[in-house]
Design an enzyme around this catalytic site. Structure first.
Site, PDB file in Angstrom:
ATOM      1  N   HIS A 151      -6.726  -7.012  -6.337  1.00 26.57           N
ATOM      2  CA  HIS A 151      -6.184  -5.936  -6.194  1.00 26.57           C
ATOM      3  C   HIS A 151      -5.279  -5.381  -7.501  1.00 26.57           C
ATOM      4  O   HIS A 151      -4.970  -4.329  -7.482  1.00 26.57           O
ATOM      5  CB  HIS A 151      -4.746  -6.517  -5.056  1.00 26.57           C
ATOM      6  CG  HIS A 151      -4.085  -5.373  -4.835  1.00 26.57           C
ATOM      7  ND1 HIS A 151      -4.481  -4.316  -4.254  1.00 26.57           N
ATOM      8  CD2 HIS A 151      -2.607  -5.191  -4.599  1.00 26.57           C
ATOM      9  CE1 HIS A 151      -3.430  -3.586  -3.700  1.00 26.57           C
ATOM     10  NE2 HIS A 151      -2.387  -4.070  -4.016  1.00 26.57           N
ATOM     11  N   LYS A 214       3.097   8.582  -3.253  1.00 25.04           N
ATOM     12  CA  LYS A 214       3.402   7.734  -2.201  1.00 25.04           C
ATOM     13  C   LYS A 214       4.601   6.598  -2.448  1.00 25.04           C
ATOM     14  O   LYS A 214       4.684   6.125  -3.534  1.00 25.04           O
ATOM     15  CB  LYS A 214       2.228   6.896  -1.749  1.00 25.04           C
ATOM     16  CG  LYS A 214       2.207   6.012  -0.276  1.00 25.04           C
ATOM     17  CD  LYS A 214       1.147   4.883  -0.267  1.00 25.04           C
ATOM     18  CE  LYS A 214       1.142   4.160  -1.409  1.00 25.04           C
ATOM     19  NZ  LYS A 214       0.148   2.933  -1.207  1.00 25.04           N
ATOM     20  N   THR A 245      -4.681  -1.612   7.023  1.00 26.29           N
ATOM     21  CA  THR A 245      -4.441  -0.772   8.349  1.00 26.29           C
ATOM     22  C   THR A 245      -4.830   0.593   8.383  1.00 26.29           C
ATOM     23  O   THR A 245      -4.661   1.229   9.364  1.00 26.29           O
ATOM     24  CB  THR A 245      -2.707  -0.682   8.483  1.00 26.29           C
ATOM     25  OG1 THR A 245      -2.135  -0.304   7.608  1.00 26.29           O
ATOM     26  CG2 THR A 245      -2.293  -2.418   8.889  1.00 26.29           C
TER      27      THR A 245
END
EC number: 2.7.6.1
Length: 333
Positions: A151, A214, A245
């Site tokens: 990540h 964002k 999600t």
């Protein structure tokens, strides 16, 4: 030419046959993604090593390596995906069993690294779980880690042992090139993913880059604010390391379409697919959702727009190169 350079199959298989007889290179699979492990084994021209795995009545896990690995170069394939705690514990027990069996070298192969998003403190009194997992893997006895699309790149530095980093992007890029899409623009879903998206765009004939600004209000809840770049009349390719999600990607797709994007594709290496990801991804926001098989996707999570590509050859090639003490990073240049 394929994104992965390959040694001649017959030569490799004959060499591995001799090596296997001496228990030098051995491949074992955890229970989290056995189909991926089998694909890796086929690429290498060898079998998965025998291992007994069972659970006691109280839920404790038992692992026994069922052949001699003394002096062997052992590779344990186990993505730490859902259920992440069970799969992580299984990996640690596998490593410990191999260490106690006198393996010469133990490499933990992590197609997906669980807890990777907990890579720093964002509030007081939090754990940096990504570092804790690195400590556990090292403490169990692993001498090398082979991971795919961490990540954040700094996780490599959490290990006090060598950590080879792979990328799933070559198989996704090859697939996109085969579709001969026109007027491409690569889109990063957030500022933190710009380096990943820029590298992706460069491999797609230096496609232009756009960025979604964002701000995340809380865990698994994202708010899309602004688009930096031009997508009007273009085919937008959203690129991320994982889809959890799908909140970020679905809101991103809405923004891109509102800004005039003709088509929107979503690409990610890791298909975590936590609820309500499937509903969001299959709701018509994307022409196609392209992921890899680092994490197994259950049949009831499949939907018409989903394409799953295999990274088994990449992993197999990396294992072979580590065993032969060759460069892994050169696979991704």
């Amino acid at each position: 030419m394929s994104a992965v350079s390959r040694i001649a199959t017959l030569t490799r298989q004959s060499m591995l046959s001799a090596l296997s007889d001496n228990n030098r290179l051995r491949l074992f699979s955890g229970s989290s993604n056995p189909s991926l492990s089998q694909e890796v084994a086929r690429y290498l021209g060898m079998d998965i090593g025998p291992m007994l795995r069972k659970r006691f009545a109280d839920g404790e896990l038992y692992i026994q390596i069922q052949e001699s690995i003394r002096g062997g170069d052992v590779y344990l394939i186990q993505p730490c995906c859902h259920p992440v705690n069970d799969n992580l514990m299984e990996l640690l027990i596998m490593i410990d069993a191999c260490r106690r069996a006198s393996a010469r070298q133990i490499t933990a192969v992590l197609p997906y690294y669980g807890y990777a998003r907990a890579d720093r403190k964002t509030a007081g009194r939090e754990s940096i779980s990504a570092k804790l997992v690195a400590n556990l893997i090292t403490g169990a006895g692993a001498q090398r880690v082979l991971a795919m699309d961490l990540h954040s790149a700094q996780i490599q530095g959490y290990f006090d042992i060598p950590c080879d980093h792979m990328y799933g992007s070559p198989v996704i890029i090859d697939y996109l090139k085969s579709k001969q899409l026109t007027d491409l623009v690569v889109v990063s879903p957030d500022v933190g993913g710009v380096a990943r998206a820029r590298a992706f765009a460069k491999k797609l004939n230096d496609a232009p880059l756009a960025i979604i600004d964002k701000r995340r209000q809380s865990h698994n809840v994202a708010e899309v604010l602004n688009l930096i770049g031009d997508v009007d009349g273009k085919t937008a390719v959203l690129v991320d390391d994982m889809i959890d999600t799908a909140g970020t990607l679905s809101e991103g797709s809405r923004l891109l379409r509102a800004q005039g994007a003709r088509q929107v594709y979503a690409c990610a290496t890791h298909a975590v697919f936590s609820e309500p990801a499937i509903n969001r991804l299959s709701g018509g926001l994307f022409e196609e959702v392209i992921v890899t098989n680092t994490i197994p996707v259950p049949d009831d999570h499949h939907f018409p727009q989903l394409t799953i590509l295999s990274v088994a050859n990449l992993i197999g090639e990396a294992i072979w190169r580590i065993h032969e003490e060759s460069s892994v990073s050169s696979m991704f240049r």
